[in-house]
Design an enzyme around this catalytic site. Structure first.
Site, short mmCIF file in Angstrom:
data_model
loop_
_atom_site.label_atom_id
_atom_site.label_comp_id
_atom_site.label_asym_id
_atom_site.label_seq_id
_atom_site.Cartn_x
_atom_site.Cartn_y
_atom_site.Cartn_z
N ASN A 1 -10.44 -2.38 2.43
CA ASN A 1 -9.93 -2.40 1.27
C ASN A 1 -11.48 -2.36 0.15
O ASN A 1 -12.35 -2.48 0.88
CB ASN A 1 -9.91 -4.04 0.69
CG ASN A 1 -8.31 -4.39 0.88
OD1 ASN A 1 -7.17 -3.20 1.49
ND2 ASN A 1 -7.74 -5.34 1.20
N HIS B 1 -3.68 1.27 11.79
CA HIS B 1 -3.78 -0.14 12.67
C HIS B 1 -4.66 -0.98 13.21
O HIS B 1 -6.06 -0.14 13.88
CB HIS B 1 -3.27 -0.15 14.01
CG HIS B 1 -2.89 -0.86 14.55
ND1 HIS B 1 -3.01 -2.67 13.95
CD2 HIS B 1 -2.19 -1.58 15.90
CE1 HIS B 1 -2.47 -3.64 15.00
NE2 HIS B 1 -2.68 -2.81 16.51
N HIS C 1 0.83 -1.51 -0.09
CA HIS C 1 -0.02 -0.21 -0.08
C HIS C 1 0.79 1.34 -0.28
O HIS C 1 1.15 2.14 0.80
CB HIS C 1 -1.02 -0.45 1.16
CG HIS C 1 -1.63 -1.25 0.80
ND1 HIS C 1 -3.28 -1.58 0.81
CD2 HIS C 1 -1.79 -2.61 1.74
CE1 HIS C 1 -4.04 -1.88 0.70
NE2 HIS C 1 -3.62 -3.04 1.37
#
Ligand code: HDD
Length: 710
Positions: free
Chosen positions: A146, A337, A73
């Protein structure tokens, strides 16, 4: 751009922001600099002096400007925004930002491609990251999502293998930002669990028209816990208000050359011009007691929950309304995270999620260089941090007092632990028992049924694109045995798909022989894995882009092709109509010189025929006016004009030929069109503007793709 008045995060960032407007140049020590042109030398033509602290400071800082890019990413685009709750979820979770109706929570979102380096193209065939940091009053909550609802692998222990396989090959660092190479397909062909995700990756979802036109999915099942301790499994969804749209693969390849920042630019420009991207936020809720009611395991990240089985309930809106002030400080340094959660939300035992919980903090340590990365302004929570963690590189917080341990009496016992009633986080008390075992659950051993569900839910053009994507990707694979193995996998999903792909590759469709290398040495699940199963839900409309929003042309870019003598009235009429519907009109002329209309007005083109391409537009208007057409068709321009139109035609876009444009029309490939192509509007049509608007809203006439390319 939105003001910061109501956005607590923006106000917090303001404290750390500076502007150089009307300021004097200084060193990092705040000393004003008198000469930024010359280094300090011993004599006019002499050597530079070590004493030159200004030169040394400037060069040293420059030498250390780069930090490691994200291991995956790496290429991203970020934006600030707000999440507004439109329906309370208090019955399911105690997370306050999801229970207080109307509550607005500041967010920072980062979109990304996965495989490519930081400088790679936006239009790679790839998954897109959709990471959201909610700056809630209870602490930061990160949803690291995603644009596809499933993942390649079931267990985090395979993540480094997956990433090594898709990244450029280690000996020659080729290819960049592409999965079409041997190592990726070698790995995939040996990993049956990846086949559902491969269907998504080979679909048009992997080449979005815009980051604003993608869905977002939390992928894993998470848990909601309410005030009474009742647990629901939850899947998170973001549905773009503009619908889900993609470009054609051939177009994606051209955009990569013409404007490799296509998505980044599109997001930036939309926000700058006040066209704030918006998504409906929805949840699928499953009571804890229904965990085992499905024909798949809710803990398996290669499976989605069909919306036919559990509908998505829309409960909020995500709006992006402010571009970052500084790419590095915000978009590059933001650290997400999945382990950043708040009371009311908890993890499940999905083994992919469990591994992620370790990886993200760990990677920030090497990327951002210090355990104090939470102090970087974009990463700070709205709440002040109070704990006994101390020191480390680049520590900024100055904690007063003598104690940095707990329990203590010298510091009065501060900072105190918080009761749950005070917002203290406590993990769900889940009963867990079992033997220590390194094995995959048998409930995870069904790799094809949802791949079938996805494939069978696609429209005919979508199936065709998927098939062609597989042919393209596998034709770049140099080892025949890898191609053959993959075709063998496809046969478990759809035999006609397997046959068609095989035919184009000169491969044979052979039933795979089990076991394969992806199974553990002592596996006893070989039989189960090769077993063919049908999914409970056979077709799901939600999986096809065909069923998303097709009634708006908001933010669509319409190119007007024109030259001197153009009918000024026709240009302004259509422009007004399109803009009233929210579209963007941009003028394209033979050069950047002003274009004189038939009524003597000057129009300033934004583009010339040679500095842009049809792939940068959603639709074209060949402007009315005999003189304009004459100039467009002189030998110097003709080739460019026809290429523009033919390419847009091939990519199934809407094209409107205005009055007197017969010469252009008849020389273009459009003249061979099917009579009832709804994407083509001409001088002969009644209500041409409405017909054009309708055609643009449909996005593309994919159904006529074969015909348009015949
Ligand atoms: Fe990951 C970044 C999404 C599995 C390890 N991941 C990263 C980003 C997104 C995702 C959107 C970019 C965040 C940003 O913009 O900074 N990752 C996912 C999803 C997954 C997933 C939806 C599966 C459901 N990831 C996954 C696994 C691992 C990682 C299984 C490791 C065990 N991911 C990382 C990472 C990254 C990352 C190496 C790279 C940069 C970063 O974390 O901050 O730790």
């Amino acid at each position: 751009m939105k003001t910061n008045e109501h956005n607590k995060k923006a106000q917090q960032l303001d404290v750390h922001s500076t502007s150089n407007e009307n300021e004097k140049l200084t060193t990092n020590q705040g000393l004003k600099i008198n000469n930024n042109q010359d280094s300090l030398k011993a004599g006019e033509r002499g050597p530079s002096l070590l004493e030159d602290f200004i030169l040394r400071e400037k060069i040293t800082h420059f030498d250390h400007e780069r930090i490691p890019e994200r291991v995956v990413h790496a290429r991203g685009s970020g934006a600030h925004g707000v999440f507004k709750l439109t329906k309370s979820l208090a019955a399911y979770t105690k997370a306050k930002f999801l229970t207080e109706l109307g509550k607005e929570t500041p967010v920072f979102v980062r979109f990304s491609t996965v495989a490519g380096s930081k400088g790679s193209t936006d239009l790679a065939r790839d998954v897109r990251g959709f990471a959201i940091k909610f700056y809630t009053d209870e602490g930061n909550y990160d949803l690291v999502a995603n644009n596809m609802p499933v993942f390649f692998i079931q267990d985090a222990i395979k993540f480094p293998d997956l990433v090594h396989a898709v990244k450029p090959e280690p000996d020659n660092e080729i290819p960049q930002a592409a999965s079409a190479h041997d190592t990726f397909w070698d790995f995939i062909s040996l990993m049956p669990e990846s086949m559902h995700m491969i269907m998504w990756l080979m679909s048009d979802r992997a080449i979005p028209r815009s980051l604003r036109m993608m869905e977002g999915f939390g992928v894993h099942s998470f848990k909601f816990i309410n005030e009474e301790g009742k647990v629901h499994f939850v899947k998170f969804h973001f549905k773009p208000k503009l619908g889900v749209h993609s470009v054609a693969w051939n177009e994606a390849q051209i955009i990569s050359g013409v404007d490799s920042d296509f998505h980044k630019r599109d997001l930036w420009e939309a926000i700058e011009s006040g066209d704030y991207p918006e998504w409906d936020f929805g949840v699928q809720l499953i009571p804890e007691e229904d965990e085992h009611k499905f024909d798949f395991d809710l803990l398996d990240p290669t499976k989605l929950v069909p919306e036919e089985e559990v509908p998505v309930e829309i409960v909020g809106t995500l709006t992006l309304n402010k571009n970052p002030d500084n790419f590095f400080a915000e978009t590059e340094q933001v650290a997400f995270h999945p382990g950043h959660i708040i009371p009311g939300i908890d993890f499940t035992n999905d083994p992919l999620l469990q591994g992620r919980l370790f990886s993200y903090t760990d990677t920030q340590l090497s990327r951002l260089g210090s355990p104090n990365f939470h102090e970087i302004p974009i990463n700070r929570s709205l709440n002040t941090v109070h704990n006994n963690q101390r020191d480390g590189h680049m520590r900024q917080q100055i904690v007063k007092g003598k104690t940095s341990y707990e329990p203590n009496s010298i510091g009065g016992g501060c900072p105190f632990q918080a009761m749950m009633s005070e917002g203290g986080f406590a993990s769900q008390q889940e009963r867990v028992s079992g033997v220590k075992i390194r094995e995959r659950s048998k409930s995870f051993v069904d790799h094809y049924s949802q791949a079938k569900l996805f494939y069978n839910s696609q429209s005919t053009p979508e199936k065709m694109h998927l098939q062609n994507a597989l042919i393209f990707e596998l034709s770049k694979v140099t080892r025949p045995e890898i191609r053959e193995r993959l075709v063998g996998q496809l046969a478990y999903i759809d035999t006609s798909l397997a046959w068609k792909v095989a035919e184009k590759l000169g491969a044979e469709v052979k039933k795979l022989e089990w076991p394969n290398q992806s199974l553990p040495a002592d596996s006893n699940i070989v039989e189960l894995q090769s077993e063919e199963r049908e999914p409970d839900t056979k077709v799901s409309d939600a999986l096809s882009m065909k069923h998303t929003v097709k009634d708006t042309i908001k933010t669509r870019k319409i190119g007007f092709i024109l030259a001197n003598g153009v009918d000024g009235g026709a240009v302004s009429d259509l422009k007004t109509k399109l803009e009233a519907e929210g579209a963007k009109v941009e003028l394209i002329a033979p050069s950047l010189a002003p274009v004189k209309t038939n009524d003597g007005t000057d129009l300033i083109p934004k583009y010339s025929l040679t500095n842009t391409a049809s792939v940068c537009f959603d639709a074209l208007f060949i402007c009315s006016g005999a003189d304009s057409v004459k100039e467009l068709m002189i030998s110097e321009n003709k080739h460019h004009v026809l290429h523009f139109i033919n390419e847009a035609y091939k990519h199934c876009k809407a094209i409107y030929f205005g009055t007197d444009t017969q010469a252009v029309y008849h020389h273009s490939n459009v003249s061979a069109k099917k009579h009832d192509d709804p994407g083509i509007v001409t001088w002969e049509d009644g209500n041409p503007a409405d017909k054009f608007i309708n055609a643009i809203a449909k996005h593309r006439v994919w159904d006529l793709e074969m015909e348009r390319n015949a």
